[in-house]
Design a protein around this motif. Structure first.
Motif, mmCIF file in Angstrom:
data_model
loop_
_atom_site.group_PDB
_atom_site.id
_atom_site.type_symbol
_atom_site.label_atom_id
_atom_site.label_comp_id
_atom_site.label_asym_id
_atom_site.label_seq_id
_atom_site.Cartn_x
_atom_site.Cartn_y
_atom_site.Cartn_z
ATOM 1 N N MET A 1 -1.316 8.014 10.148
ATOM 2 C CA MET A 1 -0.876 6.679 10.589
ATOM 3 C C MET A 1 0.631 6.303 10.236
ATOM 4 N N SER A 2 1.248 5.731 10.910
ATOM 5 C CA SER A 2 2.590 5.100 10.424
ATOM 6 C C SER A 2 2.779 3.504 11.000
ATOM 7 N N PHE A 3 3.508 3.032 10.239
ATOM 8 C CA PHE A 3 3.986 1.499 10.684
ATOM 9 C C PHE A 3 5.184 1.344 9.946
ATOM 10 N N HIS A 4 5.698 0.242 10.460
ATOM 11 C CA HIS A 4 6.942 -0.380 9.947
ATOM 12 C C HIS A 4 6.731 -1.784 9.393
ATOM 13 N N PHE A 5 7.109 -2.000 8.030
ATOM 14 C CA PHE A 5 6.910 -3.184 7.227
ATOM 15 C C PHE A 5 8.284 -3.974 7.926
ATOM 16 N N PRO A 6 7.864 -5.335 8.328
ATOM 17 C CA PRO A 6 9.034 -6.332 9.188
ATOM 18 C C PRO A 6 9.686 -7.068 7.825
ATOM 19 N N GLY A 7 9.134 -7.022 6.310
ATOM 20 C CA GLY A 7 9.873 -7.656 5.596
ATOM 21 C C GLY A 7 10.186 -6.857 4.367
ATOM 22 N N ASP A 8 10.054 -7.690 3.172
ATOM 23 C CA ASP A 8 10.183 -6.834 1.831
ATOM 24 C C ASP A 8 8.868 -6.738 1.114
ATOM 25 N N PHE B 1 -5.325 -0.455 0.858
ATOM 26 C CA PHE B 1 -3.943 -0.547 -0.206
ATOM 27 C C PHE B 1 -3.932 -1.919 -0.654
ATOM 28 N N SER B 2 -3.255 -1.877 -1.829
ATOM 29 C CA SER B 2 -2.830 -3.442 -2.227
ATOM 30 C C SER B 2 -1.339 -3.396 -2.369
ATOM 31 N N GLY B 3 -0.820 -4.617 -2.074
ATOM 32 C CA GLY B 3 0.790 -4.700 -1.814
ATOM 33 C C GLY B 3 1.204 -6.048 -2.503
ATOM 34 N N THR B 4 2.646 -6.136 -2.295
ATOM 35 C CA THR B 4 3.208 -7.509 -2.940
ATOM 36 C C THR B 4 4.306 -7.710 -1.793
ATOM 37 N N SER B 5 4.750 -8.745 -1.716
ATOM 38 C CA SER B 5 5.967 -9.127 -0.921
ATOM 39 C C SER B 5 6.590 -10.592 -1.456
ATOM 40 N N GLN B 6 7.666 -10.404 -1.012
ATOM 41 C CA GLN B 6 8.784 -11.647 -1.288
ATOM 42 C C GLN B 6 8.322 -12.942 -0.546
ATOM 43 N N THR B 7 8.232 -14.175 -1.046
ATOM 44 C CA THR B 7 7.913 -15.166 -0.198
ATOM 45 C C THR B 7 8.790 -15.405 1.201
ATOM 46 N N GLY B 8 7.832 -15.595 2.180
ATOM 47 C CA GLY B 8 8.652 -15.822 3.349
ATOM 48 C C GLY B 8 8.864 -14.391 4.189
ATOM 49 N N THR B 9 8.693 -13.300 3.538
ATOM 50 C CA THR B 9 8.952 -11.897 4.270
ATOM 51 C C THR B 9 7.627 -11.180 4.752
ATOM 52 N N ASN B 10 6.406 -11.954 4.630
ATOM 53 C CA ASN B 10 5.101 -10.945 4.831
ATOM 54 C C ASN B 10 4.580 -11.137 6.091
ATOM 55 N N GLY B 11 5.412 -10.516 6.958
ATOM 56 C CA GLY B 11 4.912 -10.664 8.312
ATOM 57 C C GLY B 11 4.165 -9.350 8.621
ATOM 58 N N ALA B 12 3.320 -9.349 9.838
ATOM 59 C CA ALA B 12 2.440 -8.206 10.086
ATOM 60 C C ALA B 12 3.390 -7.044 10.757
ATOM 61 N N PRO B 13 3.052 -5.734 10.584
ATOM 62 C CA PRO B 13 3.743 -4.802 11.333
ATOM 63 C C PRO B 13 3.345 -5.056 12.762
ATOM 64 N N ALA B 14 4.601 -4.641 13.454
ATOM 65 C CA ALA B 14 4.642 -4.938 15.103
ATOM 66 C C ALA B 14 3.876 -3.713 15.711
ATOM 67 N N THR B 15 4.179 -2.603 15.061
ATOM 68 C CA THR B 15 3.523 -1.499 15.801
ATOM 69 C C THR B 15 2.963 -0.438 14.608
ATOM 70 N N PHE B 16 1.969 0.411 15.185
ATOM 71 C CA PHE B 16 1.281 1.294 14.525
ATOM 72 C C PHE B 16 1.179 2.657 15.583
ATOM 73 N N THR B 17 1.405 3.813 14.612
ATOM 74 C CA THR B 17 1.182 5.015 15.570
ATOM 75 C C THR B 17 -0.027 5.756 14.732
ATOM 76 N N LEU B 18 -0.827 6.635 15.419
ATOM 77 C CA LEU B 18 -2.005 7.278 14.992
ATOM 78 C C LEU B 18 -1.399 8.913 15.540
ATOM 79 N N ASN B 19 -1.241 9.660 14.742
ATOM 80 C CA ASN B 19 -0.992 11.273 15.131
ATOM 81 C C ASN B 19 0.335 11.030 16.258
ATOM 82 N N GLY B 20 1.178 10.124 15.969
ATOM 83 C CA GLY B 20 2.218 10.280 16.880
ATOM 84 C C GLY B 20 2.162 9.399 18.151
ATOM 85 N N THR B 21 0.904 8.846 18.400
ATOM 86 C CA THR B 21 0.675 8.129 19.567
ATOM 87 C C THR B 21 0.539 6.753 19.060
#
Length: 73
Positions: free
Chosen positions: A1-8, A48-68
């Motif tokens: 699975m792949s995704f792109h963090f929109p913020g920090d 998973f657990s994570g951290t972010s900087q205030t104001g940058t915690n948007g949801a990833p816009a896209t996800f892929t599974l096995n490249g789809t």
């Protein structure tokens, strides 16, 4: 699975999976000794657990599974 963090955001801990990160892009794969064979119509979980900087915690816009691209219902 792949995704792109929109913020920090950053993953600080992950379980039942391994991760690689290139900039804001994250790829999650199974560990070599866990869930090596998944039967049709079955599922596996990871988290998973994570951290972010205030104001940058948007949801990833896209996800892929096995490249789809995944879509929501």
């Amino acid at each position: 699975m792949s995704f792109h963090f929109p913020g920090d955001q950053a993953i600080t801990q992950i379980w039942n999976a391994t991760r690689t990160r290139d900039g804001r892009s994250v790829t999650v794969t199974h560990p070599t000794d866990y869930n090596t064979s998944i039967a049709p119509r079955s599922s596996v979980n990871f988290g998973f657990s994570g951290t972010s900087q205030t104001g940058t915690n948007g949801a990833p816009a896209t996800f892929t599974l096995n490249g789809t691209a995944c879509t929501s219902a």
